[in-house]
Design an enzyme around this catalytic site. Structure first.
Site, short mmCIF file in Angstrom:
data_model
loop_
_atom_site.label_atom_id
_atom_site.label_comp_id
_atom_site.label_asym_id
_atom_site.label_seq_id
_atom_site.Cartn_x
_atom_site.Cartn_y
_atom_site.Cartn_z
CB CYS A 244 18.89 1.29 -17.84
SG CYS A 244 19.84 0.33 -16.45
CD GLN B 193 11.34 -16.92 14.35
OE1 GLN B 193 12.53 -17.32 14.18
NE2 GLN B 193 11.15 -15.67 13.72
CG ASP C 191 8.41 -13.38 15.04
OD1 ASP C 191 8.36 -12.00 15.02
OD2 ASP C 191 9.37 -13.57 14.18
CG ASP D 188 8.09 -5.27 10.31
OD1 ASP D 188 7.55 -4.35 10.99
OD2 ASP D 188 9.35 -5.15 9.89
CB SER D 189 5.13 -8.37 14.17
OG SER D 189 6.43 -8.79 14.51
N GLY D 190 7.29 -5.69 14.07
CA GLY D 190 8.28 -5.04 15.10
C GLY D 190 9.08 -6.00 15.67
N GLY D 191 8.81 -7.30 15.64
CA GLY D 191 9.63 -8.22 16.48
C GLY D 191 10.99 -8.22 16.15
CB CYS E 83 17.77 -2.53 -17.19
SG CYS E 83 16.85 -2.02 -15.94
CG HIS F 86 19.78 -0.48 -12.28
ND1 HIS F 86 19.63 -0.96 -13.43
CD2 HIS F 86 20.78 -1.34 -11.72
CE1 HIS F 86 19.98 -2.14 -13.69
NE2 HIS F 86 20.83 -2.48 -12.58
CB CYS G 167 14.85 0.83 -14.71
SG CYS G 167 16.57 1.20 -14.35
N GLY H 211 13.59 -15.61 11.18
CA GLY H 211 14.60 -15.98 11.77
C GLY H 211 15.84 -16.65 11.00
CG ASP I 195 11.11 -8.39 3.55
OD1 ASP I 195 11.81 -7.34 4.09
OD2 ASP I 195 10.97 -9.49 3.80
#
Length: 374
Positions: free
Chosen positions: A315, A195, A149, A95-98, A310, A341, A312, A222, A272
Site C-alpha cells: 500500500c 474435539q 488427534d 501442527d500434528s499432521g492429523g 495501511c 497486504h 504495508c 474440528g 491461523d
C-alpha cells in the site's frame, strides 16, 4: 508452564470473554489476540521472511505432514531446525499432521495404533502414530507442537464423533508420554486439541479431560471443516470458556474477520488460516472487511493504494491499477504484493481488537463483527 513458556492476561473485556494477553516462547513473545500466517512447507507462500516480519507477524505455522513428506524432518534437523532452515527467528508452531492425514479419506486406514496411508508423492506406505508425530515435531523444533488427534468430518454421526473424541484423548496421553522423553521437552510446548464435532456435551467432556492434564496450551480443532458459520460460532462460544484461563487458547484453521472477532469475544487468543496467501494467489485482496477482486475493470485506472491507511509495503508503494495490471498479466509479483497486504490486514485487524480490549471498548468498537453475517 516451564521457564521457557508463560501466558498472562493483561485485560479482559467487561462485556464479553475477550482478553488481551502475552504468550512468551523461547523465540519471543506473541501479543494476543493474534492472527498467525501459515507457512506449510517452511515458507509462507510467495513471501520472504523479511517481508513477513514487515507484516507484523509474530508467530508462524508449519505443517508436520507436508514437511515429513518433503524434505523430511531429518534434513530440517540437520539444517539446525525449522527456524534456521527457513530463516525465521520468531515463534513457530507445527501442527500434528492429523488434519491432513484424515482429509485423505480414501487413502488411509485408522486403527488404535495410528493412521496408515499412502504418500501422495510416491505411493510409499507411511504409518503415522501419536509417537511418530511427536518425534517428527521434536526434530522440526518449533516452539509449540500439537498433539496427534482424530479430526472427524462434517457431517458425522454422533457415534463416529464419540469414537474419534475418545481416541483423541487416548492419543493425547501417548503424545504427552512420548514428548516427556524427548530432549526437546522443556523447549517445546505441547498443546492438546479439543474435539467433539458439533455436540456441545462431547466438547465439554473433552475440555474437562484435557484440563486435568495441565498442558501448556489448548486448541479447539474440528471446526471450519464444512459447518455453517453460525454453528462454528456456537461451538467456539460453548467450548472456549471451559478451557483454563491462565493458558493460551488457539482456534485452528479460522481466519475471517467475523469468525475471529466472534471467537475473540469468547476468549480465543490465537488463529491461523491459509486464506490471506490463497486469496493473494487468486488476485484478491482484503480491504477494510471487504474482499476485492483486482481483475475487476474498476481497478484498471484506479491509482490509489489498496488502503490509504495501511502501512504495508504494497500500500505504501503501489496503486490498485498496478496491482490489477500484475494480476491480469499473471505476473508472480502480484501474488507477493497481495499476500503481503492480506497478511498485514488480518494481523492489523487482530491488533486493533487487542488495543480495543486494552482500552475497554471492544464490544462497542467491533459490534458490527460480533453480529451474525447478514
Amino acid at each position: 508452564m516451564n521457564q521457557f513458556f508463560e501466558y498472562y492476561t493483561q485485560a479482559i473485556c467487561p462485556d464479553t470473554g475477550a482478553r488481551a494477553g502475552v504468550f512468551r516462547t523461547p523465540h519471543g513473545i506473541v501479543e494476543t489476540p493474534r492472527f498467525m500466517p501459515v507457512g506449510t512447507l517452511a515458507n509462507v507462500k510467495t513471501v520472504t521472511p523479511d517481508q513477513l516480519r514487515g507484516t507484523g507477524a509474530q508467530m508462524v505455522l508449519a505443517n508436520t505432514y507436508h514437511l515429513h513428506l518433503q524434505p523430511g524432518e531429518d534434513i530440517v534437523a540437520e539444517a539446525g531446525g525449522l527456524h534456521r532452515f527457513m530463516g525465521w527467528d520468531g515463534p513457530m508452531l507445527t501442527d500434528s499432521g492429523g488434519f491432513q492425514v484424515f482429509s485423505l479419506s480414501q487413502m488411509r486406514t485408522i486403527t488404535e495404533e495410528g493412521v496408515t496411508f499412502r504418500s501422495p508423492r510416491d505411493g510409499a506406505r507411511i504409518n503415522l502414530t501419536p509417537e511418530r508425530s511427536i518425534e517428527i515435531q521434536n526434530a522440526l523444533g518449533a516452539d509449540v507442537i500439537m498433539a496427534f488427534d482424530e479430526c472427524p468430518p462434517y457431517p458425522a454421526s454422533r457415534e463416529a464423533v464419540e469414537l474419534a473424541t475418545a481416541r483423541t484423548e487416548r492419543w493425547l496421553k501417548r503424545c504427552i508420554d512420548h514428548h516427556r522423553k524427548s530432549s526437546q521437552a522443556q523447549r517445546q510446548a505441547l498443546f492438546g486439541i479439543v474435539q467433539g464435532g458439533v455436540y456441545p456435551d462431547l466438547r465439554a467432556q473433552a475440555a474437562a479431560s484435557l484440563q486435568k492434564l495441565d498442558l501448556p496450551g489448548y486448541a479447539i480443532g474440528g471446526v471450519s471443516v464444512g459447518e455453517p458459520p453460525e454453528l462454528i460460532e456456537a461451538i467456539v462460544k460453548a467450548t472456549t470458556p471451559l478451557l483454563p484461563e491462565h493458558k493460551p487458547r488457539y482456534l485452528m484453521g479460522v481466519g475471517t474477520y467475523r469468525e475471529m472477532a466472534q471467537a475473540i469475544a469468547s476468549g480465543i487468543d490465537l488463529f491461523d488460516c491459509v486464506i490471506p496467501t490463497r486469496l493473494g494467489r487468486h488476485g484478491a485482496a482484503f480491504v477494510r472487511g471487504e474482499r476485492w477482486n483486482l481483475k475487476n475493470a474498476r481497478f484498471r485506472r484506479d491509482y490509489a493504494p489498496l488502503d490509504e491507511e495501511c502501512p504495508c509495503y504494497t500500500c505504501q508503494n503501489f496503486s490498485r491499477a498496478y496491482l490489477s495490471h500484475l494480476v491480469r498479466s499473471q505476473e508472480l509479483l502480484a501474488y507477493t504484493l497481495l499476500s503481503i497486504h492480506n497478511i498485514t490486514e488480518l494481523i492489523r485487524f487482530t491488533q486493533r481488537i487487542r488495543q480495543s480490549i486494552l482500552d475497554g471498548c471492544f464490544a462497542q468498537e467491533f459490534a458490527a463483527w460480533l453480529k451474525p453475517a447478514p
